[in-house]
Design a protein around this motif. Structure first.
Motif, PDB file in Angstrom:
ATOM      1  N   THR A  39       0.834  -1.194   0.000  1.00 30.12           N
ATOM      2  CA  THR A  39       0.000   0.000   0.000  1.00 30.12           C
ATOM      3  C   THR A  39       0.873   1.250   0.000  1.00 30.12           C
ATOM      4  N   ASP A  40       0.217   2.396  -0.048  1.00 31.93           N
ATOM      5  CA  ASP A  40       0.898   3.704   0.010  1.00 31.93           C
ATOM      6  C   ASP A  40       1.933   3.862  -1.101  1.00 31.93           C
ATOM      7  N   LEU A  41       1.618   3.382  -2.306  1.00 35.28           N
ATOM      8  CA  LEU A  41       2.564   3.507  -3.417  1.00 35.28           C
ATOM      9  C   LEU A  41       2.738   4.970  -3.807  1.00 35.28           C
ATOM     10  N   ARG A  42       3.992   5.369  -3.928  1.00 34.23           N
ATOM     11  CA  ARG A  42       4.306   6.755  -4.310  1.00 34.23           C
ATOM     12  C   ARG A  42       5.493   6.723  -5.271  1.00 34.23           C
ATOM     13  N   TYR A  67       8.473   2.878  -7.315  1.00 35.87           N
ATOM     14  CA  TYR A  67       7.610   3.398  -6.263  1.00 35.87           C
ATOM     15  C   TYR A  67       8.164   3.022  -4.890  1.00 35.87           C
ATOM     16  N   SER A  68       7.913   3.871  -3.926  1.00 38.37           N
ATOM     17  CA  SER A  68       8.057   3.441  -2.540  1.00 38.37           C
ATOM     18  C   SER A  68       6.703   2.899  -2.117  1.00 38.37           C
ATOM     19  N   ALA A  69       6.710   1.916  -1.229  1.00 34.33           N
ATOM     20  CA  ALA A  69       5.450   1.299  -0.797  1.00 34.33           C
ATOM     21  C   ALA A  69       5.653   0.701   0.583  1.00 34.33           C
ATOM     22  N   ARG A  70       4.543   0.315   1.201  1.00 34.92           N
ATOM     23  CA  ARG A  70       4.618  -0.321   2.515  1.00 34.92           C
ATOM     24  C   ARG A  70       4.076  -1.738   2.404  1.00 34.92           C
ATOM     25  N   ASN A 110       4.980  -4.066   7.641  1.00 38.08           N
ATOM     26  CA  ASN A 110       5.026  -2.617   7.810  1.00 38.08           C
ATOM     27  C   ASN A 110       6.332  -2.015   7.288  1.00 38.08           C
ATOM     28  N   VAL A 132       8.979  -0.456   4.677  1.00 38.83           N
ATOM     29  CA  VAL A 132       8.973   0.341   3.453  1.00 38.83           C
ATOM     30  C   VAL A 132       9.878  -0.351   2.430  1.00 38.83           C
TER      31      VAL A 132
END
Length: 320
Positions: A29-32, A43-46, A51, A53
């Motif tokens: 999740t939280d792909l950026r 992308y960075s992701a979690r 949990n 990164v």
């Protein structure tokens, strides 16, 4: 298994084993987006399970040359699976979703080319020495296993939050110590790689040493030699001109000698990565925190200039 996965390509059990079966959309999740290049985006992701990164490199295998794209993905995954070294980015697995491969790797904060962009000036010699030392250790590992990276440049050298140097992007790497493919990024290509295009000559690990020398100039002068030239002109000048050197005389003798050693036109005249690890340029004493200090200064500059957004990785023409 989602229907979008190329089932024909996964009939071979050895190929199927390269990929995890879970849906990556549910695991990360939280792909950026933190960078992009000719291959796609990173992308960075979690990871929702830990949990942690992570970095995710998305590679599409649809459209033109889809078969070649798929074969390149398989090759890169096979390559990443066998690499285990502190100065090589850690591979965590690959997933398939919607005609896209998700290569999951450890998260690094920036590529070295990103640092140049933020600072808008060359790095300090101690910083270049520390980065070169880390890259050399990664190269020595590859070369000792008869592998060639074939795309060494600042954009493919990353730093972790702890200041550790990591070689990345093995999409063009060769598992054979002798290769003949015309691949790489033009300004960083060794003369023998360019000659391989027409003369079908083989080349070896020495090409990475040349590219490392060019990368040193890139870090010292903010760009590689011949950057403003067209690819055709670059190839001609790399083959016919004298080897590039550091332009400023303010750099130390050891730095200039290191670069000159890497940029010998005759491949056999270049020192091996193992020998270069003993060179005074990388062995000279420097503060252990030199790269952590660089990271902290970069964070401050980035926040002041951009209020903290990610810096996109430099995109260059890459020949595959």
């Amino acid at each position: 298994m989602p229907s979008t996965i190329p089932t024909e390509g996964l009939k071979d059990p050895e190929t199927a084993e390269l990929f995890f079966k879970e849906d990556p959309e549910k695991l990360f999740t939280d792909l950026r987006e933190v960078g992009h290049g000719s291959f796609g985006a990173v992308y960075s992701a979690r990871d929702v399970r830990t949990n942690e990164v992570v970095a995710i490199k998305k590679l599409s295998y649809t459209g033109m040359q889809s078969t070649k794209k798929w074969q390149d993905i398989i090759k890169e995954v096979r390559f990443l699976q066998i690499l285990k070294h502190p100065n090589i980015i850690e591979y965590k697995g690959c997933y398939l979703s919607e005609h896209t491969a998700w290569l999951v790797m450890e998260y690094c904060i920036r590529s070295v080319s990103d640092f140049l962009k933020v600072h808008k000036k060359p790095l300090q010699e101690m910083e270049i020495a520390a980065i070169t030392h880390g890259a050399l250790q990664g190269l020595a590992y590859l070369h000792s296993h008869a592998m060639i990276h074939r795309d060494i440049k600042a954009a493919n050298i990353l730093l972790t939050e702890q200041g550790q140097v990591k070689l990345a992007d093995f999409g063009l790497a060769s598992m054979a110590s002798r290769a003949s493919s015309f691949v790489g990024t033009p300004n960083w290509m060794a003369p023998e790689v360019i000659l391989a295009k027409d003369e079908e000559q083989q080349y070896g690990t020495e090409v990475d040493i040349w590219s490392l020398g060019i990368t040193c100039i890139e870090l010292a002068e903010m760009k590689p030699p011949l950057q403003s030239n067209s690819s055709v002109s670059v190839f001609s000048r790399i083959i016919r001109s004298e080897s590039p050197t550091l332009q400023s005389t303010e750099w130390s003798y050891h730095f200039r000698h290191f670069v000159d050693s890497c940029l010998q036109k005759i491949p056999q005249d270049r020192p091996t990565s193992q020998k270069l690890l003993k060179h005074m340029f990388v062995r000279r004493e420097r503060p252990e925190t030199v790269l952590i200090d660089l990271i902290q200064r970069t964070k401050v500059l980035s926040q002041e200039a951009h209020n903290g957004p990610a810096v996109e990785s430099q995109e260059e023409e890459v020949i595959t």
